[in-house]
Design a protein around this motif. Structure first.
Motif, short mmCIF file in Angstrom:
data_model
loop_
_atom_site.label_atom_id
_atom_site.label_comp_id
_atom_site.label_asym_id
_atom_site.label_seq_id
_atom_site.Cartn_x
_atom_site.Cartn_y
_atom_site.Cartn_z
N SER A 73 0.92 -1.46 0.25
CA SER A 73 0.24 0.34 0.17
C SER A 73 1.06 1.05 0.29
CB SER A 73 -0.79 -0.04 1.28
OG SER A 73 0.11 -0.17 1.99
N VAL A 74 2.41 0.48 -0.17
CA VAL A 74 2.74 2.51 -0.25
C VAL A 74 3.42 2.63 -0.56
CG1 VAL A 74 2.74 2.09 2.86
CG2 VAL A 74 4.82 1.26 0.86
N HIS A 75 4.44 3.78 -1.57
CA HIS A 75 4.94 3.98 -2.85
C HIS A 75 6.30 5.10 -2.58
CE1 HIS A 75 1.45 1.82 -4.93
NE2 HIS A 75 0.71 2.98 -3.73
N ALA A 76 7.40 5.08 -3.62
CA ALA A 76 7.96 5.76 -3.62
C ALA A 76 7.74 7.33 -3.26
CB ALA A 76 8.98 5.77 -4.26
N GLY A 77 8.07 7.84 -2.87
CA GLY A 77 8.08 9.73 -2.33
C GLY A 77 6.99 9.28 -1.60
N ASP A 78 6.05 8.21 -0.59
CA ASP A 78 4.65 8.48 0.04
C ASP A 78 5.77 9.40 1.84
OD1 ASP A 78 3.26 7.65 -1.09
OD2 ASP A 78 3.22 6.00 -0.47
N ARG A 79 5.41 9.65 2.83
CA ARG A 79 6.14 9.72 3.42
C ARG A 79 5.29 8.82 4.81
NH1 ARG A 79 8.53 14.69 4.98
NH2 ARG A 79 8.71 15.65 3.13
N VAL A 80 6.19 8.28 6.00
CA VAL A 80 5.51 7.12 6.36
C VAL A 80 6.89 6.89 7.65
CG1 VAL A 80 5.48 5.17 4.49
CG2 VAL A 80 7.64 5.33 5.65
N THR A 81 5.70 6.39 8.53
CA THR A 81 6.46 6.30 10.14
C THR A 81 5.98 5.12 9.87
OG1 THR A 81 4.83 7.95 10.84
CG2 THR A 81 5.57 6.18 12.84
N TYR A 82 7.62 4.52 10.32
CA TYR A 82 7.89 3.43 10.90
C TYR A 82 8.90 2.93 12.28
CZ TYR A 82 12.21 5.15 9.40
OH TYR A 82 13.17 5.75 9.85
N THR A 83 9.15 1.35 12.21
CA THR A 83 10.04 0.64 13.28
C THR A 83 10.48 -0.73 12.54
OG1 THR A 83 8.04 1.41 14.77
CG2 THR A 83 9.91 -0.06 15.54
N ALA A 84 12.21 -0.66 13.39
CA ALA A 84 12.48 -1.47 12.68
C ALA A 84 13.93 -1.99 13.86
CB ALA A 84 13.64 -0.85 11.41
N THR A 85 14.35 -3.55 13.49
CA THR A 85 15.10 -4.35 14.44
C THR A 85 16.55 -4.09 13.59
OG1 THR A 85 14.06 -6.51 14.05
CG2 THR A 85 13.01 -4.92 15.95
N ALA A 86 17.69 -4.52 14.48
CA ALA A 86 18.58 -4.53 13.59
C ALA A 86 18.93 -6.10 14.36
CB ALA A 86 19.68 -4.36 14.04
N THR A 87 18.59 -7.48 13.10
CA THR A 87 19.02 -8.40 13.57
C THR A 87 20.24 -9.17 12.51
OG1 THR A 87 16.59 -8.67 13.61
CG2 THR A 87 18.07 -10.87 13.59
N ASP A 88 21.42 -9.63 12.99
CA ASP A 88 22.66 -10.21 11.99
C ASP A 88 23.28 -9.37 11.43
OD1 ASP A 88 22.42 -12.46 13.71
OD2 ASP A 88 21.29 -13.33 12.27
N GLY A 89 22.93 -8.01 11.73
CA GLY A 89 23.63 -6.87 11.39
C GLY A 89 22.31 -6.00 9.81
N THR A 90 21.27 -6.48 9.63
CA THR A 90 20.54 -6.00 9.34
C THR A 90 19.33 -5.70 9.24
OG1 THR A 90 21.47 -8.62 7.54
CG2 THR A 90 18.91 -7.38 6.89
N GLY A 91 18.52 -4.81 9.28
CA GLY A 91 17.30 -3.75 8.93
C GLY A 91 16.21 -4.91 8.67
N THR A 92 15.29 -4.92 9.36
CA THR A 92 14.05 -5.43 9.51
C THR A 92 12.78 -4.63 10.18
OG1 THR A 92 14.49 -7.76 10.13
CG2 THR A 92 12.47 -7.29 9.70
N LEU A 93 12.26 -4.19 8.89
CA LEU A 93 11.44 -3.67 9.32
C LEU A 93 9.80 -4.75 9.48
CD1 LEU A 93 10.72 -0.31 8.43
CD2 LEU A 93 9.23 -1.72 6.53
N THR A 94 9.37 -3.85 10.79
CA THR A 94 8.45 -4.44 11.77
C THR A 94 7.27 -3.77 11.27
OG1 THR A 94 9.30 -3.78 13.51
CG2 THR A 94 9.98 -5.55 13.38
N LEU A 96 4.78 -0.19 9.50
CA LEU A 96 5.23 0.42 8.61
C LEU A 96 3.75 1.32 8.30
CD1 LEU A 96 6.51 2.04 6.30
CD2 LEU A 96 5.97 0.21 4.37
N GLN A 97 3.82 2.36 8.26
CA GLN A 97 2.09 3.14 8.62
C GLN A 97 2.47 4.61 7.28
OE1 GLN A 97 0.26 4.05 11.85
NE2 GLN A 97 -0.61 4.83 10.87
N LYS A 98 1.70 4.49 6.19
CA LYS A 98 2.28 5.72 5.76
C LYS A 98 0.65 6.80 6.24
CE LYS A 98 0.09 7.51 1.18
NZ LYS A 98 -0.98 7.30 -0.25
N GLN A 99 1.72 8.16 6.44
CA GLN A 99 1.56 9.30 7.02
C GLN A 99 0.06 10.25 6.29
OE1 GLN A 99 4.58 11.62 8.02
NE2 GLN A 99 4.81 10.88 9.54
#
Length: 99
Positions: A73-94, A96-99
């Protein structure tokens, strides 16, 4: 042998410090979505003060989405609120909400 273990442990600790710190509910703008690989790039928006340059661009991070449905439901250019975690050096998006 004990010195080698200390050096490797120190190098591992430094590597862990290099990971970006993720906080709850960050704000950003989507710059790229790769739905085939389930990844998203988000330009984090810096928090400003009154009279400052609020809304300035911060660091660009690429995340792997926790599940593919998050990116539908999101596209490039959208402003979002998001939460992420770091697992084994990789960011994982947990979250994602469009503003």
């Amino acid at each position: 042998m004990g010195t080698a273990k200390f050096i490797f442990a120190g190098a591992a600790a430094i590597g862990m410090l290099a990971l970006p710190a993720f906080a709850d509910d960050m704000n950003g703008m989507i710059t790229r979505i790769d739905r085939l690989n389930n990844t998203i790039s988000i330009q984090q928006m810096q928090k400003g003060t009154v009279g400052g340059s609020a809304g300035g661009a911060g660091s660009l991070q690429e995340y792997k989405a926790k599940d593919a449905g998050m990116l539908e439901s999101v596209h490039a250019g959208d402003r979002v609120t998001y939460t992420a975690t770091a697992t084994d050096g990789t960011g994982t998006l947990t979250k994602l909400q469009k503003q």
